[in-house]
Design a protein around this motif. Structure first.
Motif, PDB file in Angstrom:
ATOM      1  N   THR A  72      56.927 -20.910-116.188  1.00  0.00           N
ATOM      2  CA  THR A  72      56.223 -19.734-115.686  1.00  0.00           C
ATOM      3  C   THR A  72      55.196 -19.348-116.742  1.00  0.00           C
ATOM      4  N   ALA A  73      54.150 -18.650-116.331  1.00  0.00           N
ATOM      5  CA  ALA A  73      53.085 -18.308-117.259  1.00  0.00           C
ATOM      6  C   ALA A  73      52.641 -16.871-117.040  1.00  0.00           C
ATOM      7  N   GLY A  74      52.273 -16.228-118.120  1.00  0.00           N
ATOM      8  CA  GLY A  74      51.759 -14.874-118.047  1.00  0.00           C
ATOM      9  C   GLY A  74      50.707 -14.664-119.116  1.00  0.00           C
ATOM     10  N   GLY A  75      49.804 -13.730-118.878  1.00  0.00           N
ATOM     11  CA  GLY A  75      48.786 -13.439-119.874  1.00  0.00           C
ATOM     12  C   GLY A  75      47.577 -12.778-119.250  1.00  0.00           C
ATOM     13  N   THR A  76      46.436 -13.038-119.843  1.00  0.00           N
ATOM     14  CA  THR A  76      45.193 -12.448-119.371  1.00  0.00           C
ATOM     15  C   THR A  76      44.042 -13.413-119.622  1.00  0.00           C
ATOM     16  N   LEU A  77      42.987 -13.240-118.833  1.00  0.00           N
ATOM     17  CA  LEU A  77      41.791 -14.031-119.081  1.00  0.00           C
ATOM     18  C   LEU A  77      40.556 -13.163-118.912  1.00  0.00           C
ATOM     19  N   VAL A  78      39.509 -13.545-119.618  1.00  0.00           N
ATOM     20  CA  VAL A  78      38.206 -12.904-119.522  1.00  0.00           C
ATOM     21  C   VAL A  78      37.292 -13.902-118.828  1.00  0.00           C
ATOM     22  N   ALA A 128      41.266 -10.604-115.750  1.00  0.00           N
ATOM     23  CA  ALA A 128      42.269 -10.858-114.720  1.00  0.00           C
ATOM     24  C   ALA A 128      43.621 -11.086-115.395  1.00  0.00           C
ATOM     25  N   LYS A 129      44.643 -10.577-114.769  1.00  0.00           N
ATOM     26  CA  LYS A 129      46.016 -10.756-115.245  1.00  0.00           C
ATOM     27  C   LYS A 129      46.533 -12.097-114.739  1.00  0.00           C
ATOM     28  N   ILE A 130      47.269 -12.795-115.584  1.00  0.00           N
ATOM     29  CA  ILE A 130      47.901 -14.056-115.193  1.00  0.00           C
ATOM     30  C   ILE A 130      49.394 -13.808-115.021  1.00  0.00           C
ATOM     31  N   VAL A 131      49.882 -14.021-113.817  1.00  0.00           N
ATOM     32  CA  VAL A 131      51.313 -13.963-113.518  1.00  0.00           C
ATOM     33  C   VAL A 131      51.576 -15.140-112.589  1.00  0.00           C
ATOM     34  N   ALA A 132      52.165 -16.197-113.131  1.00  0.00           N
ATOM     35  CA  ALA A 132      52.333 -17.414-112.347  1.00  0.00           C
ATOM     36  C   ALA A 132      53.757 -17.936-112.430  1.00  0.00           C
ATOM     37  N   SER A 133      54.362 -18.133-111.288  1.00  0.00           N
ATOM     38  CA  SER A 133      55.651 -18.812-111.195  1.00  0.00           C
ATOM     39  C   SER A 133      55.380 -20.290-110.982  1.00  0.00           C
ATOM     40  N   VAL A 134      56.428 -21.071-110.894  1.00  0.00           N
ATOM     41  CA  VAL A 134      56.259 -22.490-110.609  1.00  0.00           C
ATOM     42  C   VAL A 134      55.527 -22.638-109.281  1.00  0.00           C
ATOM     43  N   GLY A 135      54.495 -23.464-109.276  1.00  0.00           N
ATOM     44  CA  GLY A 135      53.651 -23.655-108.099  1.00  0.00           C
ATOM     45  C   GLY A 135      52.220 -23.247-108.416  1.00  0.00           C
ATOM     46  N   THR A 136      51.416 -23.031-107.375  1.00  0.00           N
ATOM     47  CA  THR A 136      50.001 -22.684-107.547  1.00  0.00           C
ATOM     48  C   THR A 136      49.780 -21.223-107.197  1.00  0.00           C
ATOM     49  N   THR A 137      49.039 -20.524-108.062  1.00  0.00           N
ATOM     50  CA  THR A 137      48.767 -19.098-107.901  1.00  0.00           C
ATOM     51  C   THR A 137      47.271 -18.855-108.049  1.00  0.00           C
ATOM     52  N   GLU A 138      46.704 -18.057-107.155  1.00  0.00           N
ATOM     53  CA  GLU A 138      45.293 -17.688-107.273  1.00  0.00           C
ATOM     54  C   GLU A 138      45.149 -16.597-108.327  1.00  0.00           C
ATOM     55  N   LEU A 139      44.246 -16.812-109.292  1.00  0.00           N
ATOM     56  CA  LEU A 139      43.997 -15.836-110.354  1.00  0.00           C
ATOM     57  C   LEU A 139      42.783 -14.969-110.057  1.00  0.00           C
ATOM     58  N   VAL A 140      41.710 -15.598-109.572  1.00  0.00           N
ATOM     59  CA  VAL A 140      40.470 -14.886-109.249  1.00  0.00           C
ATOM     60  C   VAL A 140      39.979 -15.417-107.909  1.00  0.00           C
ATOM     61  N   ALA A 141      39.730 -14.510-106.977  1.00  0.00           N
ATOM     62  CA  ALA A 141      39.272 -14.897-105.642  1.00  0.00           C
ATOM     63  C   ALA A 141      37.878 -15.517-105.708  1.00  0.00           C
ATOM     64  N   ALA A 142      37.608 -16.381-104.768  1.00  0.00           N
ATOM     65  CA  ALA A 142      36.284 -17.005-104.650  1.00  0.00           C
ATOM     66  C   ALA A 142      35.223 -15.942-104.408  1.00  0.00           C
ATOM     67  N   VAL A 143      34.029 -16.175-104.961  1.00  0.00           N
ATOM     68  CA  VAL A 143      32.885 -15.307-104.744  1.00  0.00           C
ATOM     69  C   VAL A 143      31.746 -16.193-104.251  1.00  0.00           C
ATOM     70  N   THR A 144      31.248 -15.938-103.063  1.00  0.00           N
ATOM     71  CA  THR A 144      30.195 -16.763-102.475  1.00  0.00           C
ATOM     72  C   THR A 144      28.990 -16.836-103.403  1.00  0.00           C
ATOM     73  N   THR A 190      51.109 -17.079-122.228  1.00  0.00           N
ATOM     74  CA  THR A 190      52.431 -17.464-122.706  1.00  0.00           C
ATOM     75  C   THR A 190      53.099 -18.294-121.620  1.00  0.00           C
ATOM     76  N   GLN A 191      53.864 -19.266-122.044  1.00  0.00           N
ATOM     77  CA  GLN A 191      54.571 -20.131-121.107  1.00  0.00           C
ATOM     78  C   GLN A 191      56.059 -20.084-121.437  1.00  0.00           C
ATOM     79  N   GLU A 192      56.862 -19.817-120.418  1.00  0.00           N
ATOM     80  CA  GLU A 192      58.321 -19.785-120.560  1.00  0.00           C
ATOM     81  C   GLU A 192      58.882 -20.944-119.744  1.00  0.00           C
ATOM     82  N   PRO A 193      59.263 -22.021-120.405  1.00  0.00           N
ATOM     83  CA  PRO A 193      59.682 -23.214-119.656  1.00  0.00           C
ATOM     84  C   PRO A 193      61.063 -23.095-119.037  1.00  0.00           C
ATOM     85  N   GLU A 194      61.153 -23.613-117.834  1.00  0.00           N
ATOM     86  CA  GLU A 194      62.459 -23.829-117.213  1.00  0.00           C
ATOM     87  C   GLU A 194      62.934 -25.229-117.604  1.00  0.00           C
ATOM     88  N   ALA A 195      61.983 -26.081-117.855  1.00  0.00           N
ATOM     89  CA  ALA A 195      62.178 -27.447-118.336  1.00  0.00           C
ATOM     90  C   ALA A 195      60.825 -27.846-118.922  1.00  0.00           C
TER      91      ALA A 195
END
Length: 122
Positions: free
Chosen positions: A110-116, A25-41, A53-58
């Motif tokens: 903000t954060a970006g990257g990938t996860l397995v 899954a690709k990680i693309v997150a702005s400030v706040g909460t972002t869904e990375l992988v949808a729930a699977v029953t 990677t994290q790019e700080p605003e502060a």
């Protein structure tokens, strides 16, 4: 936004990793909460590896969540860009509760990257 995933159907014996059934899954997150992988029953989402990677605003932090509950501590970032790498672990680094989405909360960064990850039947 839920990122697209790719299923891996081969193994990499020369590296010692068995990625049969692993997904990415690709990680693309702005400030706040972002869904990375949808729930699977009936499945937990277990994170096996991560590059972020994290790019700080502060000064800030990122935290991984099972739905709205933190399943990691804060990964802190000060005032310069940082990289977080969790190498492959067949046991996994953390996992959601069955039937809950994997999310990330970014505070002051903000954060970006990938996860397995793997979907574990319960």
């Amino acid at each position: 936004m839920v990122s697209s995933t790719t299923e891996v159907s081969s193994t990499f014996p020369s590296l010692g990793y068995d990625l049969e059934g692993a997904k990415f899954a690709k990680i693309v997150a702005s400030v706040g909460t972002t869904e990375l992988v949808a729930a699977v029953t009936g499945h937990k989402i277990r994170v096996l590896a991560l590059a972020l990677t994290q790019e700080p605003e502060a000064a800030g932090a990122v935290t991984f969540l099972s739905a709205s509950t933190a399943i990691t501590g804060d990964f802190l970032v000060l005032t310069t860009a940082q990289v977080l790498v969790l190498p492959h672990s067949s046991a996994g680094w953390f996992e959601t509760v069955a039937g809950e989405a994997l999310q990330i909360t970014a505070a002051g960064t903000t954060a970006g990257g990938t996860l397995v990850y793997d979907e574990v039947i319960v």
